[in-house]
Motif scaffolding. Structure first.
Motif, PDB file in Angstrom:
ATOM      1  N   SER A  56      10.775   1.987  -6.563  1.00 40.83           N
ATOM      2  CA  SER A  56      10.938   3.433  -6.609  1.00 40.83           C
ATOM      3  C   SER A  56       9.937   4.096  -5.681  1.00 40.83           C
ATOM      4  O   SER A  56       8.930   3.521  -5.316  1.00 40.83           O
ATOM      5  CB  SER A  56      10.719   3.969  -8.040  1.00 40.83           C
ATOM      6  OG  SER A  56       9.376   3.728  -8.440  1.00 40.83           O
ATOM      7  N   ALA A  57      10.226   5.313  -5.319  1.00 39.80           N
ATOM      8  CA  ALA A  57       9.293   6.133  -4.550  1.00 39.80           C
ATOM      9  C   ALA A  57       9.689   7.579  -4.785  1.00 39.80           C
ATOM     10  O   ALA A  57      10.864   7.908  -4.918  1.00 39.80           O
ATOM     11  CB  ALA A  57       9.359   5.798  -3.065  1.00 39.80           C
ATOM     12  N   LYS A  85       1.383   0.020  -6.517  1.00 42.89           N
ATOM     13  CA  LYS A  85       1.804  -0.645  -7.752  1.00 42.89           C
ATOM     14  C   LYS A  85       3.029   0.047  -8.336  1.00 42.89           C
ATOM     15  O   LYS A  85       3.977  -0.609  -8.784  1.00 42.89           O
ATOM     16  CB  LYS A  85       0.651  -0.626  -8.754  1.00 42.89           C
ATOM     17  CG  LYS A  85       0.997  -1.129 -10.152  1.00 42.89           C
ATOM     18  CD  LYS A  85       1.168  -2.626 -10.189  1.00 42.89           C
ATOM     19  CE  LYS A  85       1.323  -3.106 -11.618  1.00 42.89           C
ATOM     20  NZ  LYS A  85       1.516  -4.567 -11.704  1.00 42.89           N
ATOM     21  N   ARG A  86       3.024   1.385  -8.326  1.00 44.95           N
ATOM     22  CA  ARG A  86       4.148   2.125  -8.886  1.00 44.95           C
ATOM     23  C   ARG A  86       5.417   1.907  -8.076  1.00 44.95           C
ATOM     24  O   ARG A  86       6.516   1.803  -8.628  1.00 44.95           O
ATOM     25  CB  ARG A  86       3.810   3.620  -8.923  1.00 44.95           C
ATOM     26  CG  ARG A  86       4.885   4.488  -9.576  1.00 44.95           C
ATOM     27  CD  ARG A  86       4.476   5.942  -9.679  1.00 44.95           C
ATOM     28  NE  ARG A  86       4.440   6.594  -8.386  1.00 44.95           N
ATOM     29  CZ  ARG A  86       3.352   7.000  -7.760  1.00 44.95           C
ATOM     30  NH1 ARG A  86       2.164   6.792  -8.320  1.00 44.95           N
ATOM     31  NH2 ARG A  86       3.410   7.602  -6.588  1.00 44.95           N
ATOM     32  N   ALA A  87       5.276   1.826  -6.750  1.00 43.79           N
ATOM     33  CA  ALA A  87       6.453   1.738  -5.886  1.00 43.79           C
ATOM     34  C   ALA A  87       7.043   0.342  -5.817  1.00 43.79           C
ATOM     35  O   ALA A  87       8.254   0.191  -5.645  1.00 43.79           O
ATOM     36  CB  ALA A  87       6.104   2.213  -4.477  1.00 43.79           C
ATOM     37  N   THR A  88       6.216  -0.692  -5.917  1.00 46.74           N
ATOM     38  CA  THR A  88       6.713  -2.053  -5.752  1.00 46.74           C
ATOM     39  C   THR A  88       6.705  -2.874  -7.025  1.00 46.74           C
ATOM     40  O   THR A  88       7.300  -3.956  -7.080  1.00 46.74           O
ATOM     41  CB  THR A  88       5.886  -2.819  -4.695  1.00 46.74           C
ATOM     42  OG1 THR A  88       4.568  -3.056  -5.214  1.00 46.74           O
ATOM     43  CG2 THR A  88       5.792  -2.041  -3.392  1.00 46.74           C
ATOM     44  N   GLY A  89       5.992  -2.400  -8.061  1.00 44.27           N
ATOM     45  CA  GLY A  89       5.884  -3.177  -9.291  1.00 44.27           C
ATOM     46  C   GLY A  89       4.856  -4.281  -9.201  1.00 44.27           C
ATOM     47  O   GLY A  89       4.708  -5.072 -10.139  1.00 44.27           O
ATOM     48  N   ARG A  94       4.046  -3.455   8.020  1.00 45.97           N
ATOM     49  CA  ARG A  94       2.796  -4.043   8.490  1.00 45.97           C
ATOM     50  C   ARG A  94       2.598  -5.445   7.918  1.00 45.97           C
ATOM     51  O   ARG A  94       2.169  -6.367   8.614  1.00 45.97           O
ATOM     52  CB  ARG A  94       1.610  -3.155   8.082  1.00 45.97           C
ATOM     53  CG  ARG A  94       1.394  -1.941   8.951  1.00 45.97           C
ATOM     54  CD  ARG A  94       0.808  -2.314  10.313  1.00 45.97           C
ATOM     55  NE  ARG A  94      -0.442  -3.039  10.203  1.00 45.97           N
ATOM     56  CZ  ARG A  94      -1.637  -2.470  10.008  1.00 45.97           C
ATOM     57  NH1 ARG A  94      -1.716  -1.138   9.912  1.00 45.97           N
ATOM     58  NH2 ARG A  94      -2.725  -3.206   9.918  1.00 45.97           N
ATOM     59  N   ILE A  95       2.920  -5.595   6.635  1.00 48.58           N
ATOM     60  CA  ILE A  95       2.726  -6.888   5.977  1.00 48.58           C
ATOM     61  C   ILE A  95       3.685  -7.929   6.514  1.00 48.58           C
ATOM     62  O   ILE A  95       3.312  -9.069   6.799  1.00 48.58           O
ATOM     63  CB  ILE A  95       2.897  -6.733   4.454  1.00 48.58           C
ATOM     64  CG1 ILE A  95       1.787  -5.835   3.880  1.00 48.58           C
ATOM     65  CG2 ILE A  95       2.879  -8.099   3.760  1.00 48.58           C
ATOM     66  CD1 ILE A  95       2.028  -5.425   2.441  1.00 48.58           C
ATOM     67  N   THR A  96       4.944  -7.529   6.669  1.00 47.88           N
ATOM     68  CA  THR A  96       5.975  -8.497   7.063  1.00 47.88           C
ATOM     69  C   THR A  96       6.053  -8.706   8.570  1.00 47.88           C
ATOM     70  O   THR A  96       6.588  -9.703   9.029  1.00 47.88           O
ATOM     71  CB  THR A  96       7.353  -8.054   6.547  1.00 47.88           C
ATOM     72  OG1 THR A  96       7.661  -6.750   7.096  1.00 47.88           O
ATOM     73  CG2 THR A  96       7.368  -7.977   5.036  1.00 47.88           C
ATOM     74  N   ASN A 142       7.387   1.974   3.268  1.00 48.93           N
ATOM     75  CA  ASN A 142       8.049   1.164   4.293  1.00 48.93           C
ATOM     76  C   ASN A 142       7.097   0.828   5.437  1.00 48.93           C
ATOM     77  O   ASN A 142       7.151  -0.270   5.995  1.00 48.93           O
ATOM     78  CB  ASN A 142       9.288   1.884   4.824  1.00 48.93           C
ATOM     79  CG  ASN A 142      10.441   1.844   3.846  1.00 48.93           C
ATOM     80  OD1 ASN A 142      10.538   0.927   3.036  1.00 48.93           O
ATOM     81  ND2 ASN A 142      11.316   2.833   3.900  1.00 48.93           N
ATOM     82  N   ARG A 143       6.212   1.744   5.781  1.00 45.67           N
ATOM     83  CA  ARG A 143       5.219   1.467   6.826  1.00 45.67           C
ATOM     84  C   ARG A 143       4.300   0.337   6.403  1.00 45.67           C
ATOM     85  O   ARG A 143       3.971  -0.552   7.196  1.00 45.67           O
ATOM     86  CB  ARG A 143       4.401   2.723   7.129  1.00 45.67           C
ATOM     87  CG  ARG A 143       5.110   3.761   7.967  1.00 45.67           C
ATOM     88  CD  ARG A 143       4.255   4.999   8.142  1.00 45.67           C
ATOM     89  NE  ARG A 143       2.967   4.696   8.750  1.00 45.67           N
ATOM     90  CZ  ARG A 143       1.966   5.582   8.830  1.00 45.67           C
ATOM     91  NH1 ARG A 143       2.125   6.816   8.336  1.00 45.67           N
ATOM     92  NH2 ARG A 143       0.825   5.255   9.407  1.00 45.67           N
TER      93      ARG A 143
END
Length: 309
Positions: A191-192, A237-241, A207-209, A202-203
Motif C-alpha cells: 500500500s501507499a 514498513k507500512r508500504a511493503t510489510g 535503487r535496490i533492484t 518505487n524509487r
C-alpha cells in the motif's frame, strides 16, 4: 569475487500459444471462447509442464498432492489448493501420488488483462478487482475457499455470454474480498498513501533492484528523499510489510532463486552476484526465507519440468 562459470545452461519456461490449446487436452472449443475460458484436465497431461502464457490463470486442484512451482516459489499442494497466477508468471504442478493417473486434477479459468483494465476505467464496479490482479503478478494462494471456488468454476463452465461473465465476476469478487491469502513469488508493495508516496517507494525499490551488489543504506536513502531515517523506516514498513533490511534480503534471495533455476552458476558465485559478501550469511538467509538451502532449492527446482521427486 569468484567469476561465474562460462556459458551457463538456461532453463526457461515454455511459452504457451493458442496452437497448444486443443480441446482434446481439455480446452473449450474456439467457438465457445470469450474473455473467460474454462479448462479441466487430469494428470499426467502434456499441459503439466514448466510454462508461461499471457493470460491470468486461476487454478484449483481437486485431486492428488505433490509439489507446486510458481515463479521462484516451491511448495506442497493437495486438493483444495487455489492459486491465481498473473501473466507470464512461470508455473507447474507435479502430482506425486497419481498412480496410473487421474481423469480430473485441475479446474482452471484463464482470462486476459486488457479487456478488464479497459472496462474498469468505465465501470467502477470492476475497479475493486484491479488490486487483486496486481497482486497476481506474483501468484496468490487462497485459503478456505475450496468449496466456493469449485462452485464458482461449475457455474462459469455451465454458462455462456453475459451469464458466464456474471458468474466470473462473482468469482473475482470473492477472491478480491478474501483476506486469508499469501503471495508466493517475490515481494510485493502492499500500500501507499497517494501517488507521491507510491513514487517514493518505487524509487527506493528501483535503487535496490537496479544493482543488487551496490551497498544501499537506509540512512543514504533518507538523505536523498529529505526524510528522517526513523520516518523512512516506518514509511517503508507500512508500504511493503517488511523492514528495509528484510526487504533487501528478500529481493536478493529471490534474485538468487532465479539464477539457481535458470543457470548452472556455482552457489558461491550466485551469492556474490546478488549482493551478499559472505557465503555463510547467504546460506543462512536463504534457509530462513525459503526453508531449504540453495543447493536443495536447485535440486527441487529441477522437478518443475515434470520429473519425479
Amino acid at each position: 569475487m569468484p567469476a561465474p562459470r562460462s556459458r551457463p545452461r538456461q532453463r526457461h519456461p515454455e511459452l504457451e500459444g493458442e496452437f497448444a490449446r486443443s480441446p482434446a487436452l481439455g480446452y473449450e472449443a474456439p467457438e465457445d471462447g470469450g474473455l473467460v475460458r474454462c479448462l479441466a484436465h487430469g494428470f499426467p497431461t502434456p499441459l503439466a509442464r514448466w510454462h508461461v502464457h499471457d493470460e491470468y490463470e486461476l487454478h484449483l486442484i481437486t485431486c492428488t498432492s505433490g509439489k507446486a512451482f510458481v515463479g521462484d516459489w516451491i511448495g506442497q499442494f493437495e486438493p483444495g489448493h487455489l492459486v491465481l497466477c498473473g501473466p507470464r508468471l512461470p508455473h507447474n504442478w507435479i502430482s506425486l501420488d497419481a498412480g496410473e493417473g487421474v481423469a480430473e486434477r485441475d479446474l482452471v479459468i484463464q482470462f486476459e488483462h486488457g479487456p478488464l483494465e479497459r472496462a474498469a476505467r468505465e465501470l467502477p464496479e470492476l475497479r475493486e478487482v484491479m488490486a487483486l490482479l496486481q497482486r497476481a503478478r506474483h501468484g496468490i494462494e487462497f485459503f478456505g475457499m475450496s468449496d466456493r471456488a469449485h462452485a464458482h468454476w461449475q457455474a462459469v463452465k455451465a454458462t455462456r455470454g453475459v451469464r458466464r461473465f456474471g458468474h466470473f465476476c462473482e468469482y473475482l469478487a470473492d477472491l478480491a474480498q478474501c483476506s486469508d491469502y499469501r503471495l508466493l513469488s517475490t515481494v510485493q508493495i502492499q500500500s501507499a498513501e497517494g501517488d507521491g508516496e507510491l513514487e517514493q517507494i518505487n524509487r527506493i525499490v528501483d535503487r535496490i533492484t537496479g544493482d543488487l551488489t551496490a551497498s544501499v543504506s537506509l540512512a543514504d536513502l533518507a538523505g536523498e528523499l529529505g526524510m528522517g531515517e526513523s520516518r523512512l523506516s516506518r514509511f517503508f514498513k507500512r508500504a511493503t510489510g517488511n523492514s528495509f533490511t528484510d526487504f533487501v534480503n528478500m529481493v536478493r534471495i529471490n534474485s538468487a532463486c532465479r539464477l539457481l533455476m535458470q543457470t548452472d552458476h556455482f552457489v558461491a558465485d550466485i551469492c556474490y552476484q546478488v549482493g551478499f559478501n559472505n557465503v555463510a550469511n547467504f546460506n543462512r538467509r536463504f534457509l530462513e526465507l525459503k526453508g531449504v538451502t540453495p543447493t536443495e532449492f536447485r535440486r527441487q527446482a529441477e522437478h518443475r519440468f515434470g520429473g519425479a521427486s
